[in-house]
Enzyme design. Structure first.
Site, PDB file in Angstrom:
ATOM      1  N   GLU A  86     -22.035  15.935  -4.691  1.00  0.00           N
ATOM      2  CA  GLU A  86     -22.371  16.205  -3.356  1.00  0.00           C
ATOM      3  C   GLU A  86     -22.633  17.724  -3.330  1.00  0.00           C
ATOM      4  O   GLU A  86     -23.634  18.096  -2.796  1.00  0.00           O
ATOM      5  CB  GLU A  86     -21.107  15.806  -2.545  1.00  0.00           C
ATOM      6  CG  GLU A  86     -20.852  14.608  -1.998  1.00  0.00           C
ATOM      7  CD  GLU A  86     -19.684  14.285  -1.259  1.00  0.00           C
ATOM      8  OE1 GLU A  86     -19.716  13.163  -0.806  1.00  0.00           O
ATOM      9  OE2 GLU A  86     -18.939  15.158  -0.935  1.00  0.00           O
ATOM     10  N   ASP A 120      -0.859 -27.400 -39.667  1.00  0.00           N
ATOM     11  CA  ASP A 120      -0.306 -25.988 -39.645  1.00  0.00           C
ATOM     12  C   ASP A 120       1.111 -25.873 -39.302  1.00  0.00           C
ATOM     13  O   ASP A 120       1.650 -26.665 -38.367  1.00  0.00           O
ATOM     14  CB  ASP A 120      -1.333 -24.958 -39.391  1.00  0.00           C
ATOM     15  CG  ASP A 120      -0.839 -23.539 -39.480  1.00  0.00           C
ATOM     16  OD1 ASP A 120      -0.411 -23.307 -40.570  1.00  0.00           O
ATOM     17  OD2 ASP A 120      -0.886 -22.895 -38.346  1.00  0.00           O
ATOM     18  N   TYR A 121       1.747 -24.775 -39.780  1.00  0.00           N
ATOM     19  CA  TYR A 121       2.943 -24.487 -39.429  1.00  0.00           C
ATOM     20  C   TYR A 121       3.397 -23.453 -38.228  1.00  0.00           C
ATOM     21  O   TYR A 121       3.262 -23.622 -37.171  1.00  0.00           O
ATOM     22  CB  TYR A 121       3.959 -24.247 -40.641  1.00  0.00           C
ATOM     23  CG  TYR A 121       5.174 -23.971 -40.129  1.00  0.00           C
ATOM     24  CD1 TYR A 121       6.202 -25.120 -39.745  1.00  0.00           C
ATOM     25  CD2 TYR A 121       5.943 -22.758 -40.064  1.00  0.00           C
ATOM     26  CE1 TYR A 121       7.496 -24.858 -39.472  1.00  0.00           C
ATOM     27  CE2 TYR A 121       7.412 -22.608 -39.744  1.00  0.00           C
ATOM     28  CZ  TYR A 121       8.068 -23.646 -39.256  1.00  0.00           C
ATOM     29  OH  TYR A 121       9.536 -23.407 -38.814  1.00  0.00           O
ATOM     30  N   TYR A 180       0.938  -1.438  -0.034  1.00  0.00           N
ATOM     31  CA  TYR A 180       0.106   0.025   0.096  1.00  0.00           C
ATOM     32  C   TYR A 180       0.865   1.111  -0.198  1.00  0.00           C
ATOM     33  O   TYR A 180       0.706   2.028  -0.833  1.00  0.00           O
ATOM     34  CB  TYR A 180      -0.956   0.129   1.255  1.00  0.00           C
ATOM     35  CG  TYR A 180      -1.864   1.086   1.110  1.00  0.00           C
ATOM     36  CD1 TYR A 180      -2.828   1.570   0.194  1.00  0.00           C
ATOM     37  CD2 TYR A 180      -1.780   2.077   2.342  1.00  0.00           C
ATOM     38  CE1 TYR A 180      -3.672   2.589   0.337  1.00  0.00           C
ATOM     39  CE2 TYR A 180      -2.691   3.083   2.447  1.00  0.00           C
ATOM     40  CZ  TYR A 180      -3.612   3.607   1.231  1.00  0.00           C
ATOM     41  OH  TYR A 180      -4.440   4.413   1.441  1.00  0.00           O
ATOM     42  N   ASP A 234      -4.073 -22.942 -35.902  1.00  0.00           N
ATOM     43  CA  ASP A 234      -4.325 -21.922 -34.777  1.00  0.00           C
ATOM     44  C   ASP A 234      -4.964 -20.504 -35.258  1.00  0.00           C
ATOM     45  O   ASP A 234      -5.645 -19.844 -34.432  1.00  0.00           O
ATOM     46  CB  ASP A 234      -2.898 -21.229 -34.124  1.00  0.00           C
ATOM     47  CG  ASP A 234      -2.299 -20.699 -35.239  1.00  0.00           C
ATOM     48  OD1 ASP A 234      -1.868 -19.522 -35.072  1.00  0.00           O
ATOM     49  OD2 ASP A 234      -1.980 -21.103 -36.529  1.00  0.00           O
TER      50      ASP A 234
END
Length: 820
Positions: free
Chosen positions: A440, A556-557, A148, A742
């Site tokens: 406020e 796939d490569y 903190y 992918d």
């Protein structure tokens, strides 16, 4: 919170989600109605903030341990706590507040760390807080201090508020470790009380690592994060040494909320520039997992302020103050003593007012209240004192001082009284998350309708349109705004005030909290319509592989056999992958083919020496069977379009630093991975529009959007066509089929195989495609998407990375399939 207000919020959230996410609700109206009912169903919320809204003190009845405790409310963050508290007031909602208990007070009123307390005393704290639906988190004092007072206050808070790095504020490595450990402690505390289906709502910059940590513990949890502070521009945020860890921590969330759109935009930009992620104004694609981004300006507990201002004690103080400042116009300001509070700018502007408008001398007083800031700043304190002294010396007298500077905490009744009697509220902050003090003031002015001058750098500025907005650095402009406000007619005051009051009352803390939660729930329900892709059952696949007589493996490569790299030429095959391919190709029962977007020269150079391996280049334009020569499948196609496309790509390459062109025999690709992320995306969209109008609409070609690239290729070319060619006219010949990829180009393969499997099964049910691999009888089809489970794909299974794909191939390639 009434049932009617919840229903309205639920309806609004569903409507927002269905509009902003086009594919979220694709079912029938009855399906949407069912989801609507789920949205209103019972929910349990765990709201995690750094501090609990309560503090504890040793009870007078227990002089020795184990102590009993008295519980009292902690001051500060009233808007946030009021919003969270309101959630638990609805009959369908249970809300638990979780946070650090902080220090306790002993019988003498001295603050003490909880570290030395006995287990029984700590257990009694937990019990004392249960009636308040509060769960304390206990953190070692040294860790709590580094978390903190160290990293949060010395590093994150200044950065988020646009305070540049200072050599004197060098980050202590211990602070980062403490920040990390504190977030882990919070995650453990939440995990201890978490039930399936709970919503975890994380608050502010103290806990930015918590979403990712908890997501790893509970992958299916719904996690919301709300940042109450500003978020700086990416240029500044990138200076943070732990920038990636912070961003990844935040992206563990299901949804992230900000106070304003500009803060959300800065966050999206940082994710794009630092992590290389793609984004839209409403979400981040975190490697296939969509993290929703929303803007939810916080409000105040307006009814509580109304009740407080009407108290007799406040009325009495109002009377005293009116007598004290009789015949004076009162300007009020209340700020923390920080550089970003703009107190110096306020005093400079007030001095300019007295210089340029001498008629206000002896007729206006600035009451400036300050309270301690995040850090002690002696130079700023000295400068403010010097300005106050200068103004009072030049424009005051023995009877009257134009600036009343109150540098300490102000009693709440006195603060309320000040807001009630003020003729003007002046807020000149340089950077602020929301500034609820301005809200406020609006509530307290229901009788006088006094105007509000508001810095354009507050989060509130975009919401409170009736205020007079100023640039605090423009001292003369602020002085003129003060003069205008003090001379404003009652009619204009009322018009401006009505607009502000309607907003404040209609967008209070309760509205903020329910809106955030309902949007989060709607986001989750929308995501549930898209089922997750299950993780590959590797032992089962191995069993099917071992039992098969004839196997087809298509891979796939880039992104599948090797990780994606910024420089494509560096994506070289790793040794373990080459070993696995060699072993698989050596088995006569296997037919293995690498189907890549790479040109045939690259494939021949790096994979051509693997005996028995088939290769397909440029997304299916070329194929080379084992032991054969390359075959151009587009030999008869007109390639005259390439010159036009090359000309367009060259145009954008010249104007986009870092972009390159990759010319292949049957396609052309424009890469912008190394360009500025945001400008690269913009140029890519412009280039796509140019291609659509000039080439695609007239030629038999299509534009393929890849990972940071655009590729133009013949419309008849895609990996799905190669899959059909390899499978052949008789799909039943293969007992086992494995296909892995992918990106979007690989989805063509998955869709083609799904259609084939469905035709073999004689079932047009889409679910049967995923179930097919679970049947005892062959053929067994395993389509594998590389990426997270929630990434949209036509594949039946998923693995998280290319390394996992190589591990799976190694598993299959083991001699005699010894793992089976």
């Amino acid at each position: 919170m009434s049932k009617e207000s919840l229903d309205k919020a639920a309806s609004r959230s569903l409507r927002v989600v269905s509009l902003s996410r086009a594919n979220s609700f694709s079912g029938t109206m009855s399906h949407e109605s069912r989801k609507y009912e789920e949205l209103k169903a019972h929910v349990r919320i765990i709201a995690a903030s750094h501090f609990l809204p309560f503090s504890v003190a040793v009870s007078e009845s227990t002089p020795e341990e184990p102590y009993q405790w008295t519980v009292s409310r902690r001051s500060g963050h009233t808007a946030m706590y009021a919003g969270i508290r309101s959630l638990g007031e609805h009959p369908n909602t249970e809300c638990i507040q979780l946070g650090w208990i902080g220090y306790y007070k002993d019988r003498d009123g001295q603050e003490r760390a909880c570290d030395s307390l006995s287990a029984e005393s700590i257990a009694n704290i937990v019990e004392a807080l249960k009636p308040f639906d509060a769960v304390p988190v206990f953190i070692d004092e040294n860790i709590a201090n580094g978390h903190y007072e160290g990293y949060s206050k010395q590093i994150l808070w200044p950065l988020l508020h646009y305070m540049s790095w200072d050599d004197s504020r060098r980050m202590d490595p211990v602070w980062w470790n403490c920040y990390n450990k504190a977030n882990q402690t919070f995650a453990s505390a939440i995990s201890a009380i978490y039930n399936e289906g709970d919503i975890v709502w994380v608050h502010d910059y103290h806990l930015l690592l918590l979403p990712e940590i908890f997501h790893k513990l509970k992958p299916n949890a719904t996690i919301g994060l709300f940042l109450h502070a500003p978020f700086p521009s990416s240029e500044l945020f990138r200076s943070l040494p732990n920038r990636k860890e912070i961003l990844n921590g935040m992206l563990g969330s299901t949804s992230i909320g900000f106070q304003t759109y500009s803060y959300a935009r800065h966050f999206l930009s940082s994710c794009t520039r630092v992590l290389g992620l793609e984004s839209t104004p409403t979400g981040i694609d975190n490697n296939g997992s969509i993290v929703s981004i929303g803007v939810f300006p916080i409000g105040i507990d307006a009814k509580s302020v109304q009740a407080r201002r009407a108290l007799p004690s406040v009325q009495a103080k109002m009377k005293t103050m009116r007598e004290m400042f009789a015949n004076k116009r009162i300007i009020v300001g209340r700020d923390r003593l920080d550089e970003v509070a703009g107190i110096k700018q306020k005093l400079e502007a007030f001095e300019k007012l007295l210089e340029t408008c001498p008629e206000w001398q002896n007729n206006v007083v600035l009451i400036q209240v300050t309270q301690p800031g995040q850090n002690r700043q002696p130079k700023l304190e000295a400068k403010i004192s010097e300005l106050v002294t200068s103004i009072n010396s030049n424009f005051g007298s023995l009877e009257f001082m134009p600036v009343m500077y109150h540098n300490s905490f102000l009693d709440t009744d006195e603060y309320m009284a000040l807001l009630n009697i003020a003729d003007l509220c002046l807020i000149t902050v340089i950077r602020d998350g929301m500034n609820t003090g301005s809200l406020e003031f609006v509530v307290c002015q229901e009788d006088k309708h006094s105007p509000l001058i508001l810095s354009e750098f507050t989060g509130t500025a975009g919401s409170v349109s009736g205020a007079i907005q100023i640039n605090p650095w423009d001292y003369l402009g602020v002085a003129q705004a003060i003069d205008t406000a003090l001379r404003m007619s009652p009619e204009e005051k009322k018009v401006r005030y009505t607009e502000m009051h309607n907003h404040v009352m209609g967008h209070d803390a309760q509205h903020w909290a329910i809106t955030v939660i309902q949007d989060l729930r709607a986001t989750v329900l929308a995501g549930q319509t898209n089922s997750e892709t299950p993780h590959l059952d590797l032992p089962f696949m191995t069993k099917c592989f071992a039992a098969a007589k004839k196997r087809l493996i298509m891979l796939d490569y880039d992104g599948t056999l090797t990780p994606i790299t910024n420089i494509p030429a560096q994506a070289l095959p790793p040794p373990d992958m080459l070993k696995a391919l060699n072993q698989l190709c050596a088995d006569p029962q296997n037919f293995v083919c690498v189907i890549s977007g790479r040109d045939r020269q690259f494939l021949e150079l790096h994979l051509g020496n693997i005996k028995g391996l088939a290769l397909s280049g440029e997304h299916g334009s070329f194929i080379r069977y084992p032991g054969g020569e390359w075959i151009n499948l587009l030999d008869d196609m007109d390639m005259g379009w390439k010159e036009e496309v090359m000309s367009i790509f060259e145009f954008y390459t010249e104007r986009t630093a870092g972009s390159t062109i990759e010319a292949k025999e049957t396609s052309i690709t424009w890469h912008y991975r190394n360009a500025d992320p945001e400008y690269g995306e913009f140029q890519a969209k412009e280039c796509m529009n140019h291609l659509e109008n000039a080439v695609v609409s007239k030629r038999p070609v299509e534009t393929l959007v890849g990972k940071k690239c655009l590729e133009v290729r013949p419309i008849s070319v895609n990996k799905g066509e190669i899959v059909k060619r390899l499978v052949g006219a008789n799909p039943e010949q293969w007992d086992f089929v494995l296909c892995a990829g992918d990106d979007k180009t690989d989805e063509d393969m998955f869709r083609a195989l799904r259609a084939m499997r469905l035709s073999i099964a004689g079932n047009d049910s889409e679910a049967s495609a995923r179930d097919a691999a679970s049947r005892d009888a062959p053929p067994h089809y395993f389509t594998i998407m590389v990426g997270p489970a929630d990434k949209k794909s036509a594949a039946a299974w998923h693995l998280v990375s290319s390394e996992k794909i190589v591990e799976a191939l190694t598993w299959l390639a083991a001699p005699n399939n010894e793992h089976s």
